[in-house]
Write an enzyme that holds these catalytic residues in place. Structure first.
Site, PDB file in Angstrom:
ATOM      1  N   HIS A 236      14.751   2.513   6.328  1.00 36.37           N
ATOM      2  CA  HIS A 236      14.503   2.520   4.889  1.00 36.37           C
ATOM      3  C   HIS A 236      14.155   3.944   4.467  1.00 36.37           C
ATOM      4  O   HIS A 236      13.279   4.581   5.045  1.00 36.37           O
ATOM      5  CB  HIS A 236      13.368   1.578   4.507  1.00 36.37           C
ATOM      6  CG  HIS A 236      13.157   1.539   3.025  1.00 36.37           C
ATOM      7  ND1 HIS A 236      11.921   1.647   2.453  1.00 36.37           N
ATOM      8  CD2 HIS A 236      14.037   1.433   1.999  1.00 36.37           C
ATOM      9  CE1 HIS A 236      12.034   1.610   1.131  1.00 36.37           C
ATOM     10  NE2 HIS A 236      13.317   1.473   0.837  1.00 36.37           N
ATOM     11  N   ASP A 237      14.864   4.454   3.449  1.00 32.03           N
ATOM     12  CA  ASP A 237      14.717   5.860   3.098  1.00 32.03           C
ATOM     13  C   ASP A 237      13.303   6.227   2.653  1.00 32.03           C
ATOM     14  O   ASP A 237      12.839   7.348   2.909  1.00 32.03           O
ATOM     15  CB  ASP A 237      15.746   6.269   2.034  1.00 32.03           C
ATOM     16  CG  ASP A 237      15.775   5.350   0.823  1.00 32.03           C
ATOM     17  OD1 ASP A 237      14.878   4.501   0.662  1.00 32.03           O
ATOM     18  OD2 ASP A 237      16.727   5.469   0.023  1.00 32.03           O
ATOM     19  N   THR A 238      12.595   5.300   2.004  1.00 34.24           N
ATOM     20  CA  THR A 238      11.226   5.621   1.592  1.00 34.24           C
ATOM     21  C   THR A 238      10.312   5.774   2.802  1.00 34.24           C
ATOM     22  O   THR A 238       9.458   6.667   2.842  1.00 34.24           O
ATOM     23  CB  THR A 238      10.670   4.557   0.638  1.00 34.24           C
ATOM     24  OG1 THR A 238      11.491   4.508  -0.529  1.00 34.24           O
ATOM     25  CG2 THR A 238       9.246   4.877   0.224  1.00 34.24           C
TER      26      THR A 238
ATOM     27  N   ASN B  71       6.671  -1.283  -6.223  1.00 34.77           N
ATOM     28  CA  ASN B  71       7.871  -0.767  -6.883  1.00 34.77           C
ATOM     29  C   ASN B  71       7.629  -0.680  -8.383  1.00 34.77           C
ATOM     30  O   ASN B  71       7.225  -1.663  -9.011  1.00 34.77           O
ATOM     31  CB  ASN B  71       9.062  -1.692  -6.631  1.00 34.77           C
ATOM     32  CG  ASN B  71       9.692  -1.495  -5.280  1.00 34.77           C
ATOM     33  OD1 ASN B  71       8.991  -1.427  -4.286  1.00 34.77           O
ATOM     34  ND2 ASN B  71      11.005  -1.423  -5.232  1.00 34.77           N
TER      35      ASN B  71
ATOM     36  N   THR C  92      15.542   6.565  -8.494  1.00 34.62           N
ATOM     37  CA  THR C  92      15.955   5.402  -9.271  1.00 34.62           C
ATOM     38  C   THR C  92      14.773   4.461  -9.458  1.00 34.62           C
ATOM     39  O   THR C  92      14.512   3.960 -10.550  1.00 34.62           O
ATOM     40  CB  THR C  92      17.113   4.671  -8.562  1.00 34.62           C
ATOM     41  OG1 THR C  92      18.195   5.577  -8.376  1.00 34.62           O
ATOM     42  CG2 THR C  92      17.578   3.483  -9.373  1.00 34.62           C
TER      43      THR C  92
ATOM     44  N   ALA D 145      21.813   5.117  -3.669  1.00 33.82           N
ATOM     45  CA  ALA D 145      22.491   4.294  -4.665  1.00 33.82           C
ATOM     46  C   ALA D 145      23.296   5.133  -5.644  1.00 33.82           C
ATOM     47  O   ALA D 145      24.202   4.619  -6.303  1.00 33.82           O
ATOM     48  CB  ALA D 145      21.461   3.447  -5.418  1.00 33.82           C
TER      49      ALA D 145
END
Length: 486
Positions: free
Chosen positions: A249-251, A309, A272, A28
């Site tokens: 998904h990057d995570t 999150n 972020t 992002a």
């Protein structure tokens, strides 16, 4: 406890094919194109191209500049082709979740995609839950209820847009490069439109007014979806280059890069957002997990990423941006250093206040919360930025400790180690506060874990023998930690 440890490594297995691999990471705030090559002195991971990314406020909402993103990626891919004279064996793409691209009949984007922080979902979320209760949504999906999730975005789309198919951003990039249209599992689960059985939920699609026939097929991490086509295929390096949907998904990619075979560790993917949780073999959707709004997301090798999150470095970056609009430019490392001179207050910020998820005027938003709670406000002036930063770091560490305590209670795990991933793991002050608040040994798994996990899943896929994976992604990830990075 320690904040200086590094992850364990293993001798690197040698791939059958020594051509290079490319990992694309969409962020992002910045996007990266990295190259893994097998040189005489050993494997080398090289960051070839990085470029800034940010959402753009327009008359029709907060959107991503898709053309700019694709242009930057093509620049990086052409540079990879020049460097990797041995050829490129495969390309894979990971990135942030929930945002998607609507497509026309030719598979081309009909418009720039919305950013998940666009405020249209503020009104959409409660209206959707008038038709399908939050409790039922949670029962179907096992996911944390967040208004940024794709389900609320799609509900907010107008009727005409809902007639079009869609792809999440990483899968869209792969599709543009020549791959077939798919939704990779780790990304699909983030939409909050997938049931605990791993399939699209017809009940949710009916409420959205979105045809389930327009949904791309769900595929597991590490699926080969074709080969590079178009102008890039004309370059010798990209002749017969495979396209792989990794953990998109990057995570999930970052978690796949944690080289720990044990079951006594937790993780924080710090950027972020801060994603705080642990890896499980099966989803946990108990009453307590639902009440505390934990999520069960698809992971690599059949695992579940069980986490929550938490608002992350977004808070400070938004403060810095607010101060910059008033003429003060602040250096983040220097600000972190200066923040260490301040001790804890008697209270901390509720970092997950929905108002703090919105863009703009962050110092004032922070004080508005404190005012509502009857607590002393902080200076919003740039000259007092270090005190504000310190307050945010103490607040984040306290929130991490609270969430990890809940994770341990819900899963029955007893944690000994905490792995920190992502850009936020470079914040030594926050790392120390986190270690003190949690009582755990804190280890930095690395700032580019999503790249390592991306490469590891590619290798596990490419090195398959028949239907059997010779080495799972976690083994490749542990080995790649030895690779020189530049």
């Amino acid at each position: 406890m320690s904040v200086d440890g590094t992850a364990a490594t293993l001798p690197l297995p040698v791939p059958n094919d020594r051509r290079a691999l490319v990992a694309i990471d969409l962020g992002a705030e910045s996007c990266r194109v990295s190259l893994l090559r097998w040189l005489e002195q050993g494997p080398r991971i090289q960051l070839v191209h990085r470029f800034a990314n940010h959402a753009v406020e327009r008359a029709d909402g907060l959107r991503w500049d898709l053309g700019m993103i694709l242009e930057g990626l093509y620049v990086g891919l052409r540079q990879c082709a020049e460097i990797a004279t041995e050829g490129v064996r495969s390309i894979a793409v990971d990135g942030w979740a929930v945002d998607y691209v609507r497509l026309d009949d030719q598979g081309t984007a009909i418009a720039d995609p919305f950013c998940y922080r666009d405020e249209r979902t503020v009104a959409a979320e409660p209206v959707l839950h008038e038709r399908l209760s939050a409790e039922r949504m949670r029962e179907i999906t096992g996911l944390q209820l967040l208004r940024i999730n794709s389900v609320y975005q799609m509900f907010a789309d107008d009727v005409e847009k809902k007639k079009h198919s869609w792809l999440n951003l990483p899968e869209y990039v792969l599709h543009r490069l020549g791959g077939r249209a798919v939704s990779e599992l780790t990304n699909a689960t983030h939409t909050q439109m997938v049931g605990l059985d791993g399939e699209w939920s017809s009940e949710i699609f009916a409420v959205l007014g979105q045809s389930i026939a327009d949904a791309p097929p769900i595929v597991p991490p590490g699926t080969d979806i074709g080969r590079v086509q178009g102008e890039l295929a004309m370059l010798p390096a990209f002749e017969n280059t495979r396209l792989i949907a990794p953990a998109c998904h990057d995570t999930a990619s970052a978690i796949a890069a944690i080289p720990d075979p044990g079951d006594d560790w937790a993780y924080i993917s710090s950027g972020t957002w801060s994603l705080v949780g642990t890896q499980l073999e099966a989803p946990v959707n108990s009453a307590t997990a639902r009440e505390e709004n934990f999520t069960n997301l698809g992971g690599v090798d059949g695992t579940i990423c069980f986490h929550k999150n938490v608002n992350g470095m977004w808070l400070l970056r938004q403060c810095i941006e607010s101060w910059s609009t008033k003429g003060t430019t602040l250096d983040l490392p220097a600000l972190v250093e200066a923040s260490m001179t301040f001790g804890p207050r008697e209270y901390v910020l509720n970092v997950d206040d929905p108002d703090l998820m919105l863009q703009g005027h962050m110092p004032e938003r922070i004080n508005a919360q404190l005012r509502r709670r009857g607590l002393a406000e902080l200076s919003t002036e740039a000259k007092d930025a270090a005190e504000m930063a310190s307050f945010l770091f103490y607040s984040l560490a306290a929130r991490y400790a609270h969430v990890l305590h809940s994770v341990a209670e819900i899963t029955g795990k007893r944690f000994r180690r905490l792995y920190l991933m992502g850009g936020g793991s470079q914040n030594e002050f926050l790392n120390r506060l986190t270690a003190e608040a949690t009582g755990l040994e804190v280890l930095r798994a690395g700032t580019e874990c999503s790249t390592l996990g991306n490469f590891a899943v590619q290798l596990a896929t490419l090195e398959k023998t028949g239907e059997t994976v010779s080495r799972p992604a976690c083994v490749w990830a542990a080995s790649l930690a030895n690779a020189q990075q530049s």
